[in-house]
Write a protein that holds these residues in place. Structure first.
Motif, PDB file in Angstrom:
ATOM      1  N   LEU A  30      62.394 107.562  22.949  1.00  0.00           N
ATOM      2  CA  LEU A  30      62.705 106.529  23.930  1.00  0.00           C
ATOM      3  C   LEU A  30      61.724 105.378  23.751  1.00  0.00           C
ATOM      4  O   LEU A  30      60.581 105.570  23.347  1.00  0.00           O
ATOM      5  N   ARG A  31      62.175 104.174  24.089  1.00  0.00           N
ATOM      6  CA  ARG A  31      61.333 102.998  23.898  1.00  0.00           C
ATOM      7  C   ARG A  31      60.425 102.733  25.096  1.00  0.00           C
ATOM      8  O   ARG A  31      59.327 102.211  24.955  1.00  0.00           O
ATOM      9  N   ARG A  32      60.893 103.089  26.300  1.00  0.00           N
ATOM     10  CA  ARG A  32      60.147 102.771  27.518  1.00  0.00           C
ATOM     11  C   ARG A  32      60.088 103.970  28.454  1.00  0.00           C
ATOM     12  O   ARG A  32      61.003 104.797  28.474  1.00  0.00           O
ATOM     13  N   LEU A  33      59.047 104.011  29.248  1.00  0.00           N
ATOM     14  CA  LEU A  33      58.917 105.056  30.244  1.00  0.00           C
ATOM     15  C   LEU A  33      60.059 104.994  31.250  1.00  0.00           C
ATOM     16  O   LEU A  33      60.515 106.023  31.756  1.00  0.00           O
ATOM     17  N   THR A  34      60.539 103.799  31.512  1.00  0.00           N
ATOM     18  CA  THR A  34      61.638 103.622  32.470  1.00  0.00           C
ATOM     19  C   THR A  34      62.957 104.182  31.958  1.00  0.00           C
ATOM     20  O   THR A  34      63.925 104.265  32.714  1.00  0.00           O
ATOM     21  N   ASP A  35      63.011 104.566  30.673  1.00  0.00           N
ATOM     22  CA  ASP A  35      64.225 105.190  30.137  1.00  0.00           C
ATOM     23  C   ASP A  35      64.372 106.634  30.611  1.00  0.00           C
ATOM     24  O   ASP A  35      65.439 107.231  30.483  1.00  0.00           O
ATOM     25  N   LEU A  36      63.293 107.203  31.157  1.00  0.00           N
ATOM     26  CA  LEU A  36      63.375 108.547  31.727  1.00  0.00           C
ATOM     27  C   LEU A  36      64.130 108.495  33.056  1.00  0.00           C
ATOM     28  O   LEU A  36      64.051 107.506  33.789  1.00  0.00           O
ATOM     29  N   THR A  37      64.845 109.560  33.386  1.00  0.00           N
ATOM     30  CA  THR A  37      65.589 109.622  34.640  1.00  0.00           C
ATOM     31  C   THR A  37      65.055 110.777  35.489  1.00  0.00           C
ATOM     32  O   THR A  37      64.266 111.607  35.022  1.00  0.00           O
ATOM     33  N   VAL A  38      65.506 110.843  36.715  1.00  0.00           N
ATOM     34  CA  VAL A  38      65.084 111.920  37.617  1.00  0.00           C
ATOM     35  C   VAL A  38      65.662 113.260  37.188  1.00  0.00           C
ATOM     36  O   VAL A  38      65.224 114.315  37.660  1.00  0.00           O
ATOM     37  N   ASN A  39      66.643 113.233  36.305  1.00  0.00           N
ATOM     38  CA  ASN A  39      67.258 114.479  35.819  1.00  0.00           C
ATOM     39  C   ASN A  39      66.552 115.043  34.588  1.00  0.00           C
ATOM     40  O   ASN A  39      66.834 116.174  34.177  1.00  0.00           O
ATOM     41  N   ASP A  40      65.671 114.251  33.971  1.00  0.00           N
ATOM     42  CA  ASP A  40      64.936 114.737  32.801  1.00  0.00           C
ATOM     43  C   ASP A  40      63.936 115.807  33.233  1.00  0.00           C
ATOM     44  O   ASP A  40      63.260 115.672  34.263  1.00  0.00           O
ATOM     45  N   TYR A  41      63.838 116.873  32.426  1.00  0.00           N
ATOM     46  CA  TYR A  41      62.877 117.930  32.732  1.00  0.00           C
ATOM     47  C   TYR A  41      62.094 118.298  31.481  1.00  0.00           C
ATOM     48  O   TYR A  41      62.656 118.445  30.394  1.00  0.00           O
ATOM     49  N   PHE A  42      60.787 118.432  31.666  1.00  0.00           N
ATOM     50  CA  PHE A  42      59.905 118.867  30.581  1.00  0.00           C
ATOM     51  C   PHE A  42      58.939 119.907  31.132  1.00  0.00           C
ATOM     52  O   PHE A  42      58.454 119.780  32.253  1.00  0.00           O
ATOM     53  N   ASP A  43      58.664 120.928  30.345  1.00  0.00           N
ATOM     54  CA  ASP A  43      57.643 121.899  30.733  1.00  0.00           C
ATOM     55  C   ASP A  43      56.258 121.263  30.716  1.00  0.00           C
ATOM     56  O   ASP A  43      55.411 121.547  31.565  1.00  0.00           O
ATOM     57  N   VAL A  44      56.030 120.414  29.717  1.00  0.00           N
ATOM     58  CA  VAL A  44      54.707 119.826  29.494  1.00  0.00           C
ATOM     59  C   VAL A  44      54.843 118.335  29.238  1.00  0.00           C
ATOM     60  O   VAL A  44      55.760 117.900  28.522  1.00  0.00           O
ATOM     61  N   VAL A  45      53.935 117.553  29.816  1.00  0.00           N
ATOM     62  CA  VAL A  45      53.838 116.123  29.518  1.00  0.00           C
ATOM     63  C   VAL A  45      52.466 115.857  28.917  1.00  0.00           C
ATOM     64  O   VAL A  45      51.440 116.240  29.496  1.00  0.00           O
ATOM     65  N   ILE A  46      52.439 115.249  27.740  1.00  0.00           N
ATOM     66  CA  ILE A  46      51.185 114.900  27.065  1.00  0.00           C
ATOM     67  C   ILE A  46      51.080 113.381  27.023  1.00  0.00           C
ATOM     68  O   ILE A  46      51.888 112.722  26.367  1.00  0.00           O
ATOM     69  N   ASN A  47      50.112 112.836  27.722  1.00  0.00           N
ATOM     70  CA  ASN A  47      49.963 111.389  27.858  1.00  0.00           C
ATOM     71  C   ASN A  47      48.808 110.902  26.987  1.00  0.00           C
ATOM     72  O   ASN A  47      47.640 111.104  27.309  1.00  0.00           O
ATOM     73  N   LEU A  48      49.140 110.247  25.880  1.00  0.00           N
ATOM     74  CA  LEU A  48      48.135 109.730  24.943  1.00  0.00           C
ATOM     75  C   LEU A  48      48.164 108.203  24.859  1.00  0.00           C
ATOM     76  O   LEU A  48      47.543 107.619  23.966  1.00  0.00           O
ATOM     77  N   ALA A  49      48.873 107.560  25.766  1.00  0.00           N
ATOM     78  CA  ALA A  49      49.083 106.115  25.658  1.00  0.00           C
ATOM     79  C   ALA A  49      47.805 105.328  25.935  1.00  0.00           C
ATOM     80  O   ALA A  49      46.974 105.734  26.737  1.00  0.00           O
TER      81      ALA A  49
END
Length: 282
Positions: A30-49
């Motif tokens: 995805l190009r932007r964080l705003t491309d994520l939706t409330v329906n997206d699910y991840f076990d883990v989020v790794i933030n390196l930005a």
């Protein structure tokens, strides 16, 4: 590494086409964080930005870019977690040993107090934004990372051509402490924190054997069979780099106490072995 471990990945990047060029399989870009939706699910989020701390002089505009790319983006990420239908189990969020500020030869671990300066203020707000996810029941691990040593990027990639022409040398008096971690150990530490459900809070991602700038310079030159007789006076660096010169003339003598206490084992704890492996000289 995550793909080899069998994970499905969503990568947010300004260059999504690069992801598709280098990776195949279970990867979405995805190009932007705003491309994520409330329906997206991840076990883990790794933030390196975060914009490169040493890429440009610290003008007022550059400091704003450093802040927004770290703090504001992390705030947006946590806000998305707040709105999703199912929250991730863990957030691994980057920070830096710059949190401690320049403290000379003082030995520092996760319980140490900081020296209040620009890098500390930046990292403090960055960490605070990530730790706010704990209020939602998300396990948060803050990764205060030293200089990551790998030949294909970062500091080593920039230094190798310099040392190749026998132009390497210490910076200032060379006595400033240098906290580093081999790329292999950095990746292993991320996986360790990701999979160990008992870990949370702040962790120093640095090797257990920090060195001085002079020692690092001598070791790299020795392994490359090059001379490192040059040096750059402190005053020259201050004139050329201004406030940002603290990145080269200051330092932190940081130990990974909480990682070791949690049972993590470093494969490359010494600088000599780490450089041999990362440069394929062993």
């Amino acid at each position: 590494l995550l793909l080899s471990e069998g994970h499905q990945l969503t990568i947010i990047t300004r260059k999504p086409q690069t992801v598709f060029t280098h990776y195949s399989g279970n990867v979405r870009a995805l190009r932007r964080l705003t491309d994520l939706t409330v329906n997206d699910y991840f076990d883990v989020v790794i933030n390196l930005a975060g914009e490169g701390i040493a890429d440009q002089p610290w003008t007022k505009q550059r400091k704003l870019a450093l802040y927004t790319s770290r703090v504001n983006l992390t705030e947006e990420l946590v806000d998305w977690m707040r709105r999703v239908k199912k929250r991730p189990a863990v957030l691994l969020s980057a920070s830096a040993t710059g949190w401690y500020g320049n403290q000379g030869s003082v030995i520092l671990d996760e319980d140490s107090s900081p020296h209040d300066e620009y890098t500390h203020q930046l990292c403090h707000d960055w960490e605070k934004a990530a730790l706010s996810a704990e209020k939602m029941g998300v396990r948060v691990c803050i990764m205060r990372t030293g200089v990551v040593l790998g030949r294909n990027g970062g500091m080593l990639k920039k230094l190798l051509p310099v040392f190749g022409f026998n132009l390497g040398g210490r910076l200032g008096d060379g006595q400033q402490w240098f906290s580093w971690i081999a790329l292999q150990d950095y990746l292993s530490a991320v996986l360790f924190l990701m999979t160990n459900s008992k870990t949370h809070g702040v962790f120093n991602l640095t090797a257990p054997q920090p060195v001085t700038n002079s020692d690092f310079t001598d070791e790299l030159a020795h392994l490359l069979h090059r001379k490192a007789f040059l040096s750059v006076p402190s005053i020259v660096l201050r004139i050329l780099m201004g406030e940002m010169s603290v990145l080269l003339l200051g330092g932190q003598r940081v130990l990974p106490s909480r990682l070791l206490d949690a049972g993590f084992s470093f494969r490359l704890p010494s600088l000599q072995k780490a450089l041999q492996v990362e440069l394929a000289l062993g």
